[in-house]
Write a protein that holds these residues in place. Structure first.
Motif, PDB file in Angstrom:
ATOM      1  N   HIS A  21       2.678   1.219   9.838  1.00  0.00           N
ATOM      2  CA  HIS A  21       2.458   1.816   8.564  1.00  0.00           C
ATOM      3  C   HIS A  21       3.003   0.376   7.689  1.00  0.00           C
ATOM      4  CE1 HIS A  21       2.217   6.019   9.278  1.00  0.00           C
ATOM      5  NE2 HIS A  21       3.096   5.599  10.357  1.00  0.00           N
ATOM      6  N   ARG A  22       2.921  -0.579   7.889  1.00  0.00           N
ATOM      7  CA  ARG A  22       3.164  -1.546   7.279  1.00  0.00           C
ATOM      8  C   ARG A  22       4.589  -1.627   6.669  1.00  0.00           C
ATOM      9  NH1 ARG A  22      -0.352  -3.663   3.043  1.00  0.00           N
ATOM     10  NH2 ARG A  22      -1.453  -1.658   2.793  1.00  0.00           N
ATOM     11  N   ARG A  38       5.546   7.059   7.820  1.00  0.00           N
ATOM     12  CA  ARG A  38       4.568   7.793   6.862  1.00  0.00           C
ATOM     13  C   ARG A  38       4.645   7.617   5.732  1.00  0.00           C
ATOM     14  NH1 ARG A  38       4.729  13.097   9.247  1.00  0.00           N
ATOM     15  NH2 ARG A  38       3.873  12.545  11.104  1.00  0.00           N
ATOM     16  N   THR A  69       4.429   4.754   3.524  1.00  0.00           N
ATOM     17  CA  THR A  69       2.917   4.345   3.191  1.00  0.00           C
ATOM     18  C   THR A  69       2.601   5.320   1.623  1.00  0.00           C
ATOM     19  OG1 THR A  69       2.051   4.397   5.235  1.00  0.00           O
ATOM     20  CG2 THR A  69       0.287   4.592   3.750  1.00  0.00           C
ATOM     21  N   ARG A 115       4.226   2.967  -1.140  1.00  0.00           N
ATOM     22  CA  ARG A 115       3.444   2.099  -1.481  1.00  0.00           C
ATOM     23  C   ARG A 115       2.612   2.251  -2.634  1.00  0.00           C
ATOM     24  NH1 ARG A 115       3.218  -0.023   3.415  1.00  0.00           N
ATOM     25  NH2 ARG A 115       0.988   0.700   3.814  1.00  0.00           N
TER      26      ARG A 115
END
Ligand code: HEM
Length: 387
Positions: free
Chosen positions: A70-71, A188, A191, A194
């Motif tokens: 999920h970076r 999750r 994300t 972001r």
């Protein structure tokens, strides 16, 4: 004590400093006295905040992979930032939470709480049980925060689930399977954050305009969404529960002899939602006459510090307005002291003033239950019905 820093453990006899080994064999220096806790928190050079958000159960590769997928990145922004960027990021957040902006939310919040209390009163009168966590305390702080920092719309339930998952993932003793499930939930939502950070107005836009990288904006929002709402929900629940056992305080509120703000301070002193907060020794040093090697994890026991006889004359009693009541360290101290303190106090005072009458003549069907956690109480429910 480490994972249940309230209840029986907080009232036991303890030395001023105690090394306690955790579930994975890491020793923590637990600081129990008010003066020493304050010394640690207000000296960020000797006791840095860098470990504030470290996972107390080291993450296995499987969970780290999920987060990486999920970076997920959490660069130092607020609570764990000992770098040069901290004052500026903190300043931008503090502006969004300025006392005048907080005060401006009070009439709106009062009307909302009054409306809810009327509905809950009708439910209780009709013989129904109500859950004061789910039906009163859970979402209020998030609704106010969203107005103050202009969060784009996100389903309240999703934010609550994410925040509670984060508190568990970083501060609870866990097995690998649970860590992976929590990492999925946290990743999750990261994300989603972001996206907010890239396009959101309000606080996100101000951080972007000040030149902060997307990771920093996400990091600040991440911490705010956890610390800026879940803590206060927990506190409201714990405080209302505490007040069920304090009929004289409720009578004083009813008679206008006890101020809601004073009830909030005693609540923070005796039922802080954040029971401990961490620092790490940056250099070899001493604390209270004890040698502390560089790298030692310091656990500042905030809940215990509030019960220090040096602070108030009647440490275990809930006495609103007693001298010293406001000297608790529930909001920490020093350069990283909670920037949301004013907001949390306002929210809690509104809820106490409006909701305390609900607690008269009731039976507690289900007191709050709190899972093992190094730092957060995380009550799950608080169900009452008319006696
Ligand atoms: C009853 C509710 C709350 C409690 C007990 C609480 C407690 C704390 C504590 C113990 C710290 C660490 C302080 C230190 O390191 O010395 C902290 C930091 C922080 N809190 Fe709160 N908090 C609450 C509510 C809030 C709210 C409502 C917000 C914002 C909307 C907020 C935002 C923050 C931020 C941004 C920090 C990091 C500050 C920095 O590192 O500069 N908190 N809080």
């Amino acid at each position: 004590m480490l994972f249940r820093g309230w209840g029986e453990s907080v009232d036991r006899r303890w030395p001023d400093l105690a090394t306690v080994v955790d579930h994975v064999g890491v020793g923590h220096l637990v600081v129990t006295r008010h003066a020493l806790v304050k010394q640690v928190l207000t000296d960020p050079v000797t006791f840095r905040p860098d470990n504030a958000l470290d996972a107390v159960t080291p993450m296995p590769v499987a969970a780290l992979r999920v987060l990486a997928g999920h970076r997920f990145r959490l660069p130092p922004t607020l609570a764990n930032n000992s770098g040069a960027s901290h004052p500026e990021i903190r300043g931008i957040v503090a502006d969004a939470l300025h006392p005048t902006r907080v005060a401006a939310q009070q009439p709106w919040l009062t009307a909302l709480v009054r409306d809810r209390v009327a509905r809950l009163t009708a439910d209780l009168d009709a013989g129904r049980a109500v859950d004061l966590y789910a039906e009163l305390a859970a979402d209020l702080p998030l609704l106010v925060l969203a107005r103050l920092v202009e969060l784009p719309d996100a389903p309240v339930g999703a934010v609550k689930d994410f925040a509670r998952a984060a508190l568990e993932l970083f501060w609870a003793p866990l097995d690998a399977e649970r860590q992976r499930a929590l990492a999925t939930e946290v990743g999750r939502f990261h994300t989603v954050l972001r996206g907010f950070a890239a396009t959101g107005g309000g606080l996100a836009a101000r951080l972007r305009a000040a030149g902060h990288s997307p990771d920093v904006v996400v990091g600040a929002l991440f911490f705010l969404l956890v610390a800026g709402q879940e803590t206060t929900s927990q506190f409201l629940t714990l405080l209302l529960h505490r007040l069920t056992g304090e009929p004289e305080v409720r009578a004083g509120l009813r008679a206008g002899e006890v101020a809601a703000a004073d009830v909030v301070e005693e609540g923070l002193r005796l039922e802080p939602p954040i029971v401990t907060w961490r620092r790490v020794a940056a250099v070899d040093t001493t604390l209270g006459g004890t040698t502390v090697p560089a790298g030692t994890s310091i656990v500042a026991w905030l809940a215990r510090a509030g019960r220090d006889p040096e602070v108030v004359a009647a440490p275990a009693d809930f006495r609103p307005g007693q001298p010293g009541s406001r000297r608790h360290l529930a909001f920490g101290a020093g350069a990283h002291r909670c920037v949301g303190a004013q907001l949390a106090r306002m929210e809690a005072a509104v809820v106490v003033a409006e909701a305390a009458p609900l607690l008269d003549g009731l039976t507690v069907v289900r007191p709050p239950w709190c899972p093992d956690n190094l730092t957060f109480r995380m009550p799950d429910a608080f169900v009452i019905r008319r006696a």
